[in-house]
Design a protein around this motif. Structure first.
Motif, PDB file in Angstrom:
ATOM      1  N   LYS A   1       0.804  -1.231   0.000  1.00  0.00           N
ATOM      2  CA  LYS A   1       0.000   0.000   0.000  1.00  0.00           C
ATOM      3  C   LYS A   1       0.829   1.268   0.000  1.00  0.00           C
ATOM      4  O   LYS A   1       0.439   2.255  -0.612  1.00  0.00           O
ATOM      5  N   ASP A   2       1.975   1.274   0.642  1.00  0.00           N
ATOM      6  CA  ASP A   2       2.803   2.477   0.669  1.00  0.00           C
ATOM      7  C   ASP A   2       3.459   2.765  -0.679  1.00  0.00           C
ATOM      8  O   ASP A   2       3.967   3.862  -0.894  1.00  0.00           O
ATOM      9  N   TYR A   3       3.440   1.795  -1.584  1.00  0.00           N
ATOM     10  CA  TYR A   3       4.037   1.977  -2.896  1.00  0.00           C
ATOM     11  C   TYR A   3       2.995   2.278  -3.974  1.00  0.00           C
ATOM     12  O   TYR A   3       3.350   2.516  -5.116  1.00  0.00           O
ATOM     13  N   LEU A   4       1.726   2.235  -3.599  1.00  0.00           N
ATOM     14  CA  LEU A   4       0.656   2.503  -4.548  1.00  0.00           C
ATOM     15  C   LEU A   4       0.342   3.994  -4.585  1.00  0.00           C
ATOM     16  O   LEU A   4       0.513   4.686  -3.589  1.00  0.00           O
TER      17      LEU A   4
ATOM     18  N   ASP B   1      -5.272   5.305   2.426  1.00  0.00           N
ATOM     19  CA  ASP B   1      -5.445   3.871   2.189  1.00  0.00           C
ATOM     20  C   ASP B   1      -6.627   3.527   1.281  1.00  0.00           C
ATOM     21  O   ASP B   1      -6.502   2.630   0.439  1.00  0.00           O
TER      22      ASP B   1
ATOM     23  N   TYR C   1      -6.399   1.396  -6.474  1.00  0.00           N
ATOM     24  CA  TYR C   1      -5.346   0.906  -7.367  1.00  0.00           C
ATOM     25  C   TYR C   1      -5.091  -0.586  -7.152  1.00  0.00           C
ATOM     26  O   TYR C   1      -4.884  -1.339  -8.102  1.00  0.00           O
TER      27      TYR C   1
ATOM     28  N   GLY D   1      -9.129  -0.642   2.246  1.00  0.00           N
ATOM     29  CA  GLY D   1      -8.316   0.505   2.627  1.00  0.00           C
ATOM     30  C   GLY D   1      -8.939   1.320   3.748  1.00  0.00           C
ATOM     31  O   GLY D   1      -8.241   1.822   4.630  1.00  0.00           O
TER      32      GLY D   1
ATOM     33  N   HIS E   1      -5.330   4.019  -2.135  1.00  0.00           N
ATOM     34  CA  HIS E   1      -4.410   2.916  -2.444  1.00  0.00           C
ATOM     35  C   HIS E   1      -5.219   1.672  -2.807  1.00  0.00           C
ATOM     36  O   HIS E   1      -4.857   0.914  -3.698  1.00  0.00           O
TER      37      HIS E   1
END
Length: 177
Positions: free
Chosen positions: A108-111, A116, A122, A163, A119
């Motif tokens: 999730k931190d890379y989306l 959230d 995606y 999220g 995220h």
């Protein structure tokens, strides 16, 4: 909590302060891991429930069929042992509750997106790319367009629900995530 260096610069000495850079051993304990798993499962259950509602709406428009869940039963080799649609749906729910939330938590931190639930949109789109082929049941024309639209919206709703639960539980004062 203030940094130890900042406290020393302010002339506050003689007390023990926690260093925020030190990893808390309690976080890695089995209870913490299980609690985080429960958070993920709760988010997955919410997302899967919301997704099921959208898929059932799609079924009412003849652009999705519950019989597609029998495909999952065939994929894992359980045909003949259990009712195929029921077994497929149970596997579908379990996948939505365990491996997908774990993957979401990892990625999730890379989306894209700042929160959230964004995220999750995606993430849901990425999951949709596999679902759309695995559950395809020979739709053509407008039914195919409807199938693509309903399943995409269902995955967006799954991601938003997943999220939202992660975000809600991670902003609570006694967070486990």
């Amino acid at each position: 909590m203030a940094d130890t260096r900042e406290l020393e610069e302010q002339g506050i000495e003689g007390e023990e302060f926690e260093d925020p850079t030190v990893v808390d051993d309690d976080f890695d304990r089995l209870f913490g891991i299980v609690a985080d798993g429960v958070v993920g499962a709760a988010g997955g259950l919410v997302g899967t429930t919301l997704m099921t509602v959208v898929l059932l709406i799609g079924e009412s428009f003849d652009v999705f069929t519950r019989a597609s869940f029998a495909t999952v039963t065939e994929m894992v080799g359980l045909e003949g042992l259990l009712p195929p649609v029921t077994a497929g749906y149970v596997i579908f729910v379990l996948a939505g509750m365990f491996p997908w939330p774990l993957l979401f938590a990892s990625l999730k931190d890379y989306l894209p997106g700042g929160r959230d639930p964004v995220h999750g949109i995606y993430f849901g789109t990425a999951l949709w790319t596999g679902f759309v082929f695995a559950f395809y049941d020979g739709y053509a024309g407008l039914a195919l367009v409807g199938y693509l639209a309903v399943t995409l919206v269902a995955h967006w709703v799954y991601g938003i629900g997943l999220g939202a639960v992660f975000e809600y539980l991670s902003t609570r004062p006694d967070t486990l995530v």
